[in-house]
Motif scaffolding. Sequence first.
Motif, mmCIF file in Angstrom:
data_model
loop_
_atom_site.group_PDB
_atom_site.id
_atom_site.type_symbol
_atom_site.label_atom_id
_atom_site.label_comp_id
_atom_site.label_asym_id
_atom_site.label_seq_id
_atom_site.Cartn_x
_atom_site.Cartn_y
_atom_site.Cartn_z
ATOM 1 N N LEU A 28 0.822 -1.210 0.000
ATOM 2 C CA LEU A 28 0.000 0.000 0.000
ATOM 3 C C LEU A 28 0.858 1.262 0.000
ATOM 4 C CD1 LEU A 28 -2.737 -1.168 2.528
ATOM 5 C CD2 LEU A 28 -2.886 -1.084 0.027
ATOM 6 N N GLY A 29 1.956 1.233 0.720
ATOM 7 C CA GLY A 29 2.861 2.380 0.699
ATOM 8 C C GLY A 29 3.451 2.597 -0.678
ATOM 9 N N ALA A 32 2.049 5.034 -3.655
ATOM 10 C CA ALA A 32 2.466 6.424 -3.873
ATOM 11 C C ALA A 32 3.397 6.534 -5.076
ATOM 12 C CB ALA A 32 3.140 6.968 -2.615
ATOM 13 N N SER A 33 4.240 5.526 -5.273
ATOM 14 C CA SER A 33 5.137 5.539 -6.440
ATOM 15 C C SER A 33 4.346 5.406 -7.732
ATOM 16 C CB SER A 33 6.157 4.406 -6.320
ATOM 17 O OG SER A 33 6.956 4.570 -5.160
ATOM 18 N N VAL A 34 3.286 4.576 -7.698
ATOM 19 C CA VAL A 34 2.423 4.430 -8.870
ATOM 20 C C VAL A 34 1.731 5.762 -9.175
ATOM 21 C CG1 VAL A 34 0.392 3.254 -9.807
ATOM 22 C CG2 VAL A 34 2.046 1.979 -8.420
ATOM 23 N N GLY A 68 -0.870 9.203 4.295
ATOM 24 C CA GLY A 68 0.048 10.337 4.320
ATOM 25 C C GLY A 68 0.960 10.361 3.102
ATOM 26 N N ARG A 69 1.458 9.186 2.708
ATOM 27 C CA ARG A 69 2.326 9.108 1.530
ATOM 28 C C ARG A 69 1.549 9.432 0.261
ATOM 29 N NH1 ARG A 69 6.191 3.993 1.139
ATOM 30 N NH2 ARG A 69 6.802 5.259 -0.651
ATOM 31 N N LEU A 70 0.306 8.971 0.191
ATOM 32 C CA LEU A 70 -0.500 9.258 -0.996
ATOM 33 C C LEU A 70 -0.809 10.746 -1.106
ATOM 34 C CD1 LEU A 70 -2.984 6.232 -0.855
ATOM 35 C CD2 LEU A 70 -1.125 6.574 -2.503
ATOM 36 N N LEU A 71 -1.193 11.364 -0.001
ATOM 37 C CA LEU A 71 -1.520 12.788 -0.029
ATOM 38 C C LEU A 71 -0.282 13.632 -0.327
ATOM 39 C CD1 LEU A 71 -3.980 13.071 3.014
ATOM 40 C CD2 LEU A 71 -4.545 12.923 0.567
ATOM 41 N N VAL A 77 -7.574 11.376 -2.013
ATOM 42 C CA VAL A 77 -7.944 10.001 -1.660
ATOM 43 C C VAL A 77 -9.420 9.995 -1.282
ATOM 44 C CG1 VAL A 77 -7.555 8.049 -0.104
ATOM 45 C CG2 VAL A 77 -5.620 9.454 -0.855
ATOM 46 N N VAL A 78 -10.190 9.092 -1.889
ATOM 47 C CA VAL A 78 -11.613 8.923 -1.564
ATOM 48 C C VAL A 78 -11.809 7.473 -1.136
ATOM 49 C CG1 VAL A 78 -13.993 9.090 -2.358
ATOM 50 C CG2 VAL A 78 -12.255 10.649 -3.299
ATOM 51 N N LEU A 79 -12.365 7.283 0.054
ATOM 52 C CA LEU A 79 -12.586 5.902 0.505
ATOM 53 C C LEU A 79 -13.952 5.761 1.156
ATOM 54 C CD1 LEU A 79 -12.089 5.748 3.858
ATOM 55 C CD2 LEU A 79 -9.714 5.995 3.140
ATOM 56 N N THR A 80 -14.455 4.539 1.092
ATOM 57 C CA THR A 80 -15.746 4.205 1.679
ATOM 58 C C THR A 80 -15.592 2.954 2.532
ATOM 59 O OG1 THR A 80 -16.324 2.893 -0.272
ATOM 60 C CG2 THR A 80 -17.095 5.170 -0.223
ATOM 61 N N PRO A 81 -16.443 2.774 3.539
ATOM 62 C CA PRO A 81 -16.374 1.563 4.354
ATOM 63 C C PRO A 81 -16.990 0.365 3.648
ATOM 64 C CG PRO A 81 -18.113 2.994 5.155
ATOM 65 C CD PRO A 81 -17.415 3.742 4.058
ATOM 66 N N GLY A 82 -16.441 -0.812 3.940
ATOM 67 C CA GLY A 82 -17.011 -2.062 3.454
ATOM 68 C C GLY A 82 -17.668 -2.820 4.590
#
Length: 382
Positions: A28-29, A32-34, A68-71, A77-82
């Motif tokens: 997941l970290g 950010a490179s992608v 934090g790395r993505l921002l 970043v947009v996320l929703t609960p599953g």
Amino acid sequence: MRLLHTSDWHIGRTLHGTDLLAEQEAVLGGLASVVTAEGVDVVVVAGDVYDRAVPSADATAVLDRVVGRLLATGARVVLTPGNHDSARRLGTFSGLLSAAGLHVRAATPLLDEPVLLADEHGEVAIYGIPYLEPEVARHELGIPAARGHEAVLREAMDRVRADLFLRPGVRSVVLAHAFVGGGVASESERDICVGGVDLVPASVFDEVDYVALGHLHRPQTLSARIRYSGSPLAYSFGEAGQQKQAWLVELDAGGLGEVRAVPLPTPRPLSVLIGTLEDLLADPVHAGAEQHFVSARLTDAVRPADPMRRLQSRFPFCVHLDWTGSVAPSESGSYQERMRGRSALDVAGEFVSHVRGVPASPAERELLARALGAADRAEAAR
């Protein structure tokens, strides 16, 4: 505008009791490179951010560092609960977080309020539909007579389409966590079936440019505009050898443009090894699996002694084993009928024979007799 579609991070999940936080943070970290390499504007996470409703402190710390790395790349970043998440916990401080670029869409009554972003072609409306538990969501959505996932999701999408009608020319993206018709399940997903009805037809999502789905852990394409990204890591040995990925989605002036897979790294692969214990310990053909997570299926005619410890001497990340060797055929009649009138020693000996696949030896029966005698004496002394 470029979006990176991900889902089912399941931060905090274990593999047969083995912690996966290090592997999860590595993958997941690395997103950010992608994001940087591909010029991604928005990363979306379609549910199951955590693996449980009350995540551990270590799991929340991993999410904090990853987001934090993505921002830091400048992306939103947009996320929703599953169905694994607690929507209320995940949505805590969502108003404040949105100012930093993290948009948590966790409130069912607000699912038709999009995150609005803009590029050179105009606005993009991103709607986050949290996982809708039918028995709860039908009341939150004001449709108490509704039953099943299809009914509540159809109501949710009707609200989304109604909002889109007021935004002519706006391109649209919907995040949803559901089992949609045409999808293929894996063994690592939690069943979301309610009353025997869990499947939602893809037609529920009509009139939207792109639908980013979560819940199924295998990446798959239901149509050009409706896709599952799958989980970023394999969470069961049934997923061994599966290439994990995210979808890179481009929205152009006309709506949905190119969509292509972005392969994700595998920090520690999963391998299923089959053979006798001695073969698995000695055969050089298994050298490539020595640093993998391993599930061993032992075919020895007699259950070996201390097999896990011995396997871990060569495969330190062996986390699961089955003994599939020859087992004596079961006798007719119920267990109670077969055990009636037999001594405790006979019952214990029968158990040893069943587990090991061969009759208990005289030495084993003597050891069992001594253990049973000691238990009887301890019981009498109470």
